[in-house]
Design a protein around this motif. Structure first.
Motif, short mmCIF file in Angstrom:
data_model
loop_
_atom_site.label_atom_id
_atom_site.label_comp_id
_atom_site.label_asym_id
_atom_site.label_seq_id
_atom_site.Cartn_x
_atom_site.Cartn_y
_atom_site.Cartn_z
N GLN A 164 2.68 -2.29 7.96
CA GLN A 164 1.54 -2.71 7.73
C GLN A 164 1.31 -2.56 6.12
O GLN A 164 0.67 -3.35 5.39
CB GLN A 164 0.20 -2.03 8.38
CG GLN A 164 0.01 -2.64 9.91
CD GLN A 164 -0.72 -1.88 10.73
OE1 GLN A 164 -1.06 -0.73 10.45
NE2 GLN A 164 -1.36 -2.35 11.53
N LYS A 165 1.77 -1.24 5.70
CA LYS A 165 1.51 -1.08 4.19
C LYS A 165 2.35 -1.73 3.30
O LYS A 165 2.17 -2.21 2.07
CB LYS A 165 1.78 0.45 3.82
CG LYS A 165 0.52 1.44 4.47
CD LYS A 165 0.74 2.68 4.05
CE LYS A 165 -0.59 3.66 4.78
NZ LYS A 165 -0.67 4.90 4.32
N LEU A 166 3.43 -2.31 3.93
CA LEU A 166 4.54 -3.20 3.23
C LEU A 166 3.93 -4.51 3.07
O LEU A 166 4.05 -5.42 2.02
CB LEU A 166 5.67 -3.13 3.75
CG LEU A 166 6.90 -4.03 2.99
CD1 LEU A 166 7.25 -3.09 1.79
CD2 LEU A 166 8.34 -4.16 3.81
N GLY A 167 2.80 -4.74 3.79
CA GLY A 167 2.27 -6.12 4.02
C GLY A 167 2.84 -6.99 4.94
O GLY A 167 2.90 -8.33 4.96
N TYR B 288 4.14 1.88 8.41
CA TYR B 288 5.06 1.53 7.04
C TYR B 288 4.70 -0.09 6.87
O TYR B 288 4.80 -0.66 5.68
CB TYR B 288 6.46 2.01 7.36
CG TYR B 288 7.36 1.75 6.30
CD1 TYR B 288 7.47 2.32 5.10
CD2 TYR B 288 8.17 0.46 6.27
CE1 TYR B 288 8.45 1.85 3.98
CE2 TYR B 288 9.01 -0.05 5.44
CZ TYR B 288 9.04 0.72 4.13
OH TYR B 288 10.07 0.14 3.20
N GLN C 183 -2.28 6.63 0.23
CA GLN C 183 -2.36 8.25 0.65
C GLN C 183 -0.55 8.19 0.97
O GLN C 183 -0.50 9.42 1.53
CB GLN C 183 -3.17 8.47 1.87
CG GLN C 183 -3.04 7.24 2.93
CD GLN C 183 -4.49 7.39 3.79
OE1 GLN C 183 -5.07 8.37 3.80
NE2 GLN C 183 -4.50 6.59 4.68
N GLU C 184 0.22 7.52 0.55
CA GLU C 184 1.48 7.78 0.75
C GLU C 184 1.85 9.05 -0.20
O GLU C 184 1.38 9.10 -1.26
CB GLU C 184 2.38 6.79 0.53
CG GLU C 184 2.20 5.58 1.67
CD GLU C 184 2.89 6.02 3.16
OE1 GLU C 184 3.74 6.63 3.37
OE2 GLU C 184 2.04 5.74 3.92
N GLU D 161 0.80 -1.18 0.06
CA GLU D 161 -0.11 0.05 0.07
C GLU D 161 0.84 1.12 0.06
O GLU D 161 0.39 2.20 0.13
CB GLU D 161 -1.06 0.17 1.35
CG GLU D 161 -1.99 -0.92 1.08
CD GLU D 161 -2.61 -1.18 2.63
OE1 GLU D 161 -3.25 -0.06 3.03
OE2 GLU D 161 -3.02 -2.22 2.83
N LEU D 162 1.99 0.97 -0.16
CA LEU D 162 3.28 2.11 -0.20
C LEU D 162 3.11 2.97 -1.46
O LEU D 162 2.96 4.14 -1.41
CB LEU D 162 4.34 1.67 0.21
CG LEU D 162 4.55 1.22 1.68
CD1 LEU D 162 5.91 0.48 1.58
CD2 LEU D 162 4.54 2.17 2.79
#
Lengths: 148, 213
Positions: free
Chosen positions: B130-133, B128, A103-104, A65-66
């Motif tokens: 979490q967004k990386l998985g 970070y 939203q990054e 999600e980055l």
């Protein structure tokens, strides 16, 4: 009889060679716009690999999600006139891509010229399953005047 | 003649034995010789290898983490920061493939030290991750003060890091993924931005896991 046959055979060979030469010339001559497009694509790919690929992936798949994927053709089409601004000035507002919110922050690429932006946009919007044709540097200049 | 054949056969046997010897990874870093005397007064020389010293940092869950967490585990360590837009995304894209391969393996862990002591507080690291998985304790994202983290990088993991206002994101650092064994020794360093080196790291990790102490 055999002589006539021989002549006609020779004629066939000569004509067919001539025909092949003509068709080769026609086929190898792309139109000027096709050449221009190919130039944009190959330069755009170089820029993509150097500047975009680390986050967006070699196949435009994004990074968790980055960084969003670049495979949402509808998003790219709907926001086409904003893409140049995104690249030049970066993005901090959330975006809806493939129904997911990203939203990054995206960094600004101030050093890219209009022609670079046009080329990398042509590469992105004609790769990863996208097929949206040409986008010239004149259009980039126009779009950049309307950045928010 | 008979003798010759015998020698040849012996040679072949030796060669064969050499080839089947198990592969071992090198031990990196400075080493020193320690001379000690045993009970009978005989001198004995031991090689002392470089090890990663103990540390104490906050992780992405704001929990204090020391080296105890890595006891009897091999781990891959790197230095990064969350707002890095240059090599970190590539490093972590690649490191994620290693994480996916060894996910759930109790002998393998991952450790990312942030070098952005100003911004990368535990809550930022959590988001970070979490967004990386990445979810769960197998991959630790650690926050610490500048002096401790930077000296750990330079002196112990042998990775160059520094603040640099001229750099795109304010810091520069090397993209090594450092492989540490169960005795805290450095067993390999791989360029985390190159897929072929990351593949090498994966196969070296299998070698290291198979190693008997």
């Amino acid at each position: 009889m055999s002589k006539i046959k021989g002549i006609s055979f020779r004629k066939i060979v000569v004509y067919s060679l001539f025909g092949m030469a003509i068709s080769a010339i026609i086929n190898s001559c792309q139109s000027a716009s096709e050449i221009e497009m190919a130039k944009y694509l190959s330069n755009g790919k170089d820029i993509y690999l150097a500047r975009c690929q680390n986050c967006h992936g070699v196949n435009g798949e994004g990074l968790g999600e980055l960084a969003p994927p670049l495979t949402d053709t509808v998003f790219l089409k709907d926001n086409k006139e904003k893409l140049a601004c995104y690249i030049k000035n970066g993005v901090s507002e959330p975006m809806q891509i493939h129904g997911k919110t990203y939203q990054e922050k995206m960094p600004a690429f101030k050093d890219l010229h209009d022609i670079d932006i046009a080329q990398v946009m042509v590469y992105i919007t004609n790769s990863f399953g996208n097929k949206q044709g040409m986008y010239t540097y004149e259009q980039v200049a126009r779009d950049l005047q309307h950045c928010k | 003649m008979k003798k010759l054949t015998l020698y040849a056969a012996f040679g072949m046997l030796l060669f064969g034995a050499a080839c089947t010897q198990e592969k071992k990874l090198p031990i990196l870093g400075d080493r020193e010789a320690k001379i000690s005397k045993d009970a009978n007064g005989n001198e004995k020389i031991d090689t002392v290898y470089k090890t990663i010293p103990d540390f104490k940092f906050l992780n992405q869950d704001s929990v204090e983490v020391t080296q105890d967490m890595f006891n009897n585990k091999i781990y891959v360590a790197d230095f990064f920061f969350t707002s890095c837009t240059t090599i970190c995304p590539v490093m972590h894209r690649n490191m994620k493939t290693i994480y996916d391969k060894y996910q759930g393996n109790p002998e393998v862990m991952f450790l990312s030290h942030t070098i952005d002591f100003k911004y990368d507080k535990p809550s930022v690291l959590k988001k970070y991750a979490q967004k990386l998985g990445v979810d769960g304790p197998q991959w630790q994202f650690l926050y610490g003060d500048k002096a401790t983290v930077y000296s750990l990088a330079k002196e112990d993991y042998l990775v160059a890091v520094q603040e640099d206002s001229a750099a795109t994101d304010g810091y520069v650092h090397q993209g090594w993924l450092v492989l540490i064994d169960k005795h805290k020794r450095i067993r390999g360093a791989y360029d985390g931005t190159k897929t072929e080196e990351v593949e090498k790291l994966k196969s070296d990790m299998d070698v290291l896991l198979a190693e008997k102490d």
